[in-house]
Every structure is written in structure tokens, then in C-alpha cells.
Design a protein around this motif. Structure first.
Motif, PDB file in Angstrom:
ATOM      1  N   HIS A  32      54.423  52.277  32.388  1.00 53.49           N
ATOM      2  CA  HIS A  32      53.947  50.891  32.483  1.00 53.49           C
ATOM      3  C   HIS A  32      53.586  50.367  31.092  1.00 53.49           C
ATOM      4  CE1 HIS A  32      53.136  52.904  36.352  1.00 53.49           C
ATOM      5  NE2 HIS A  32      53.467  51.747  36.898  1.00 53.49           N
ATOM      6  N   LEU A  33      54.433  50.684  30.122  1.00 55.19           N
ATOM      7  CA  LEU A  33      54.118  50.372  28.735  1.00 55.19           C
ATOM      8  C   LEU A  33      53.991  48.870  28.492  1.00 55.19           C
ATOM      9  CD1 LEU A  33      53.592  51.704  26.018  1.00 55.19           C
ATOM     10  CD2 LEU A  33      56.029  51.551  25.524  1.00 55.19           C
ATOM     11  N   GLY A  34      54.828  48.086  29.115  1.00 54.04           N
ATOM     12  CA  GLY A  34      54.757  46.636  28.919  1.00 54.04           C
ATOM     13  C   GLY A  34      53.435  46.065  29.396  1.00 54.04           C
ATOM     14  N   CYS A  88      40.834  49.319  35.644  1.00 56.16           N
ATOM     15  CA  CYS A  88      40.646  50.558  36.399  1.00 56.16           C
ATOM     16  C   CYS A  88      41.202  50.423  37.814  1.00 56.16           C
ATOM     17  CB  CYS A  88      39.167  50.929  36.434  1.00 56.16           C
ATOM     18  SG  CYS A  88      38.519  51.570  34.869  1.00 56.16           S
ATOM     19  N   PHE A  89      41.148  49.216  38.379  1.00 57.06           N
ATOM     20  CA  PHE A  89      41.758  48.979  39.680  1.00 57.06           C
ATOM     21  C   PHE A  89      43.272  49.144  39.594  1.00 57.06           C
ATOM     22  CE2 PHE A  89      43.611  45.903  42.737  1.00 57.06           C
ATOM     23  CZ  PHE A  89      43.195  46.515  43.910  1.00 57.06           C
ATOM     24  N   VAL A  90      43.860  48.615  38.526  1.00 60.17           N
ATOM     25  CA  VAL A  90      45.297  48.794  38.314  1.00 60.17           C
ATOM     26  C   VAL A  90      45.622  50.274  38.090  1.00 60.17           C
ATOM     27  CG1 VAL A  90      47.204  48.270  36.754  1.00 60.17           C
ATOM     28  CG2 VAL A  90      45.632  46.465  37.439  1.00 60.17           C
ATOM     29  N   ARG A  98      51.451  53.230  43.516  1.00 59.42           N
ATOM     30  CA  ARG A  98      51.747  51.892  44.015  1.00 59.42           C
ATOM     31  C   ARG A  98      52.180  50.971  42.875  1.00 59.42           C
ATOM     32  NH1 ARG A  98      46.370  51.179  47.866  1.00 59.42           N
ATOM     33  NH2 ARG A  98      46.818  52.928  49.281  1.00 59.42           N
ATOM     34  N   SER A  99      52.739  49.847  43.239  1.00 57.32           N
ATOM     35  CA  SER A  99      53.210  48.896  42.234  1.00 57.32           C
ATOM     36  C   SER A  99      52.024  48.193  41.580  1.00 57.32           C
ATOM     37  CB  SER A  99      54.127  47.852  42.886  1.00 57.32           C
ATOM     38  OG  SER A  99      53.417  47.133  43.882  1.00 57.32           O
ATOM     39  N   SER A 101      50.864  44.901  38.700  1.00 56.50           N
ATOM     40  CA  SER A 101      51.253  43.676  38.011  1.00 56.50           C
ATOM     41  C   SER A 101      49.975  42.958  37.613  1.00 56.50           C
ATOM     42  CB  SER A 101      52.135  42.786  38.904  1.00 56.50           C
ATOM     43  OG  SER A 101      51.385  42.313  40.014  1.00 56.50           O
ATOM     44  N   TRP A 102      50.140  41.806  36.954  1.00 56.04           N
ATOM     45  CA  TRP A 102      48.983  41.010  36.562  1.00 56.04           C
ATOM     46  C   TRP A 102      48.240  40.454  37.767  1.00 56.04           C
ATOM     47  CZ3 TRP A 102      46.551  40.322  31.994  1.00 56.04           C
ATOM     48  CH2 TRP A 102      47.184  40.825  30.863  1.00 56.04           C
ATOM     49  N   VAL A 103      48.925  40.332  38.882  1.00 55.50           N
ATOM     50  CA  VAL A 103      48.267  39.869  40.102  1.00 55.50           C
ATOM     51  C   VAL A 103      47.171  40.840  40.516  1.00 55.50           C
ATOM     52  CG1 VAL A 103      48.604  39.347  42.549  1.00 55.50           C
ATOM     53  CG2 VAL A 103      50.312  38.623  40.864  1.00 55.50           C
ATOM     54  N   TYR A 104      47.458  42.149  40.417  1.00 55.25           N
ATOM     55  CA  TYR A 104      46.462  43.150  40.794  1.00 55.25           C
ATOM     56  C   TYR A 104      45.349  43.249  39.759  1.00 55.25           C
ATOM     57  CZ  TYR A 104      49.917  44.490  44.246  1.00 55.25           C
ATOM     58  OH  TYR A 104      50.800  44.463  45.295  1.00 55.25           O
ATOM     59  N   LEU A 105      45.655  42.973  38.497  1.00 56.48           N
ATOM     60  CA  LEU A 105      44.591  42.935  37.499  1.00 56.48           C
ATOM     61  C   LEU A 105      43.613  41.802  37.806  1.00 56.48           C
ATOM     62  CD1 LEU A 105      43.416  43.976  34.774  1.00 56.48           C
ATOM     63  CD2 LEU A 105      44.817  42.238  33.672  1.00 56.48           C
ATOM     64  N   LEU A 106      44.134  40.640  38.136  1.00 52.18           N
ATOM     65  CA  LEU A 106      43.280  39.508  38.493  1.00 52.18           C
ATOM     66  C   LEU A 106      42.523  39.781  39.794  1.00 52.18           C
ATOM     67  CD1 LEU A 106      45.664  36.543  37.616  1.00 52.18           C
ATOM     68  CD2 LEU A 106      43.725  37.396  36.291  1.00 52.18           C
TER      69      LEU A 106
END
Length: 275
Positions: A32-34, A88-90, A98-99, A101-106
Motif C-alpha cells: 500500500h505504498l501509494g 490505525c483503523f486503516v 481488507r481493502s 482507501s481514503w474513505v476508510y481513513l476518513l
């Protein structure tokens, strides 16, 4: 809290190791480097933006330095602790396969916001209190001054060990990892601090080694400069979250990571039609 006893199924209990935690964390970062780089860049951009506020006020209204530092702390507290909890949630989702993205960070930022702010406040007050006591007794000209300074240095070291687990535990407890079927586990900042104490107490050598590895990685990032911009704080947060999940897998609270198995290569061959 869920039972920490592992059923006797004939299988050896899961044993977490620091080498495995480091290897899995590095693999997580590479996969998940990007996302890791973009999150670290966001963190690096927020720091000068926050620093510019008290500096600008100092020049405009001749604000003294100490109120400027207090203003900087008040600006950072509602931003960085929830941001760490969001990552930490991500990282927890990465540990579960699991997948992300920025959605899960927010989502993590919003879901754990107030609990993370309270945790950050507790961490700030306790850390500054321990540092103040250490500095006071270090410069205290008294026969027992060295003894008291060593005592507070030891307490500060123990507190540093607890800090490693607090943001991952905050996220895990808010997502029901410690819930039982008939009882909801305690939530909040104090519950995360309490669980970090028991987790450290039960795994002291593992935690000391994790602190050394984390401090070394942070130091390397700081010395190289570019790694500080591109990998901090994602690298230490991913490592401590992965290490926490491995520890909890030992108590059968989270699923252990799947065993690494080599992928069999299908041999290349040319099929010919028999005449």
C-alpha cells in the motif's frame, strides 16, 4: 473481555515475534505504498501549516513565545491524535486483509475523533508531567537528586512502552474486538491506557524490543529527511498496529495472519493435438 485461553485442539498456540511483526509491517507498507506516501505527505504538510499560525501571531501582535507554544498545542490536539487513530483503523483493516482507501481513513478519523482527542490530551498531560519531574530532580542540588531523577526516568520509560499500544488498542476496542456476547467492553481513552498497561505487563520483552525497533525506524526516517516526509508517521503506526494485532492473536482475540506458502508456478507447456 474475551477469554484468553486457547482451546486444546492439538495445535501449538500462536506465538508472535518481533521479526514477524516487522516483516509483515514492511510488506503492508510495500503493498500500500501509494496510500502510505500520500498519508505521510499530508502529515508533513500539516506541520508547517500549524507552525505558521503562532509565528504569524508573534509577528502581528507580538505574542510571547510561551502563549504561542500553548496555542500550537491547542491547534495540534484536535488534528493529530484523530489522524493517528484514523490511520490505525486503516492499518487494522490491512491486518485483516481488507481493502483500504481514503474513505476508510476518513471513517476512522470521524469514528474515533473524540476518543482520540481525549487520549491525546491524557498522553500530553502525563508526558509533560513526567518530563517536568525528571528535569526538576535532574537539576535539584540534593544528595538524593540523582536517585529521584533515575526513578522518574524509569517511570518515563515505562510510560513510553505503554504509548506504543494505545492508538491501536483504541481502534480495536471501538470496533468490538474486546466485546463479549453478553457484555460490551469498555470504550474510551482510559480503557485504552488500562489495556496498554496489561498488555505491556504481560509481554515486557516483546514491548521493549518493539520500542527499540520503532525508535530506530523513526530515527532513520529523521536522519534521511526524505523518508521522514514520505514514510512518517505511517511506518511506525503500521508497525505498532501489526505488532498489537499479533499479540492479540496470541489471546485469540483477532485472527492470526495466514501462514506464508509458496505459490506454485504452473509449468509452461505446449499442447499438441494428436493426429
Amino acid at each position: 473481555m474475551k477469554s484468553t485461553m486457547i482451546a486444546s485442539t492439538g495445535q501449538a498456540p500462536f506465538r508472535p515475534t518481533l521479526l514477524r511483526a516487522l516483516r509483515l509491517a514492511m510488506r503492508d507498507l510495500w503493498d500500500h505504498l501509494g496510500f502510505v506516501i500520500s498519508f505521510s505527505l499530508l502529515h508533513s504538510l500539516l506541520i508547517p501549516l500549524l507552525l505558521s499560525v503562532p509565528l504569524s501571531l508573534t509577528k502581528l501582535i507580538h505574542l510571547p513565545p510561551k502563549p504561542g507554544y500553548l496555542l500550537l498545542t491547542l491547534l495540534a490536539l484536535p488534528i493529530f491524535p484523530p489522524l493517528f487513530a484514523g490511520y490505525c483503523f486503516v492499518a487494522y483493516r490491512i491486518c485483516l486483509g481488507r481493502s483500504v482507501s481514503w474513505v476508510y481513513l476518513l471513517q476512522g478519523f470521524r469514528q474515533h475523533y473524540w476518543a482520540a482527542v481525549r487520549l491525546g490530551l491524557f498522553q500530553l498531560v502525563i508526558t509533560f508531567g513526567l518530563l517536568a519531574n525528571l528535569l526538576f530532580y535532574t537539576y535539584w542540588h540534593h544528595p538524593f537528586g540523582s536517585l529521584f531523577s533515575l526513578f522518574w526516568a524509569y517511570i518515563l520509560l515505562c510510560w513510553s512502552l505503554l504509548l506504543l499500544y494505545q492508538y491501536p488498542l483504541l481502534v480495536l476496542q471501538e470496533n468490538g474486538v474486546f466485546d463479549e456476547e453478553s457484555r460490551r467492553a469498555r470504550r474510551g481513552a482510559l480503557a485504552a491506557i488500562r489495556r496498554s498497561f496489561f498488555l505491556t505487563l504481560g509481554n515486557p520483552l516483546y514491548t521493549v524490543g518493539l520500542l527499540c525497533i520503532t525508535a530506530l525506524l523513526v530515527l532513520l526516517c529523521f536522519l534521511t529527511g526524505i523518508a521522514w516526509i514520505l514514510l512518517y508517521p505511517a511506518l511506525p503506526l503500521q508497525l505498532v498496529t501489526r505488532a498489537t494485532c499479533l499479540l492479540l492473536a496470541r489471546y485469540d482475540l483477532v485472527p492470526p495472519p495466514p501462514k506464508d506458502a509458496p505459490v506454485a508456478d504452473t509449468p509452461w507447456h505446449v499442447e499438441t493435438k494428436s493426429e
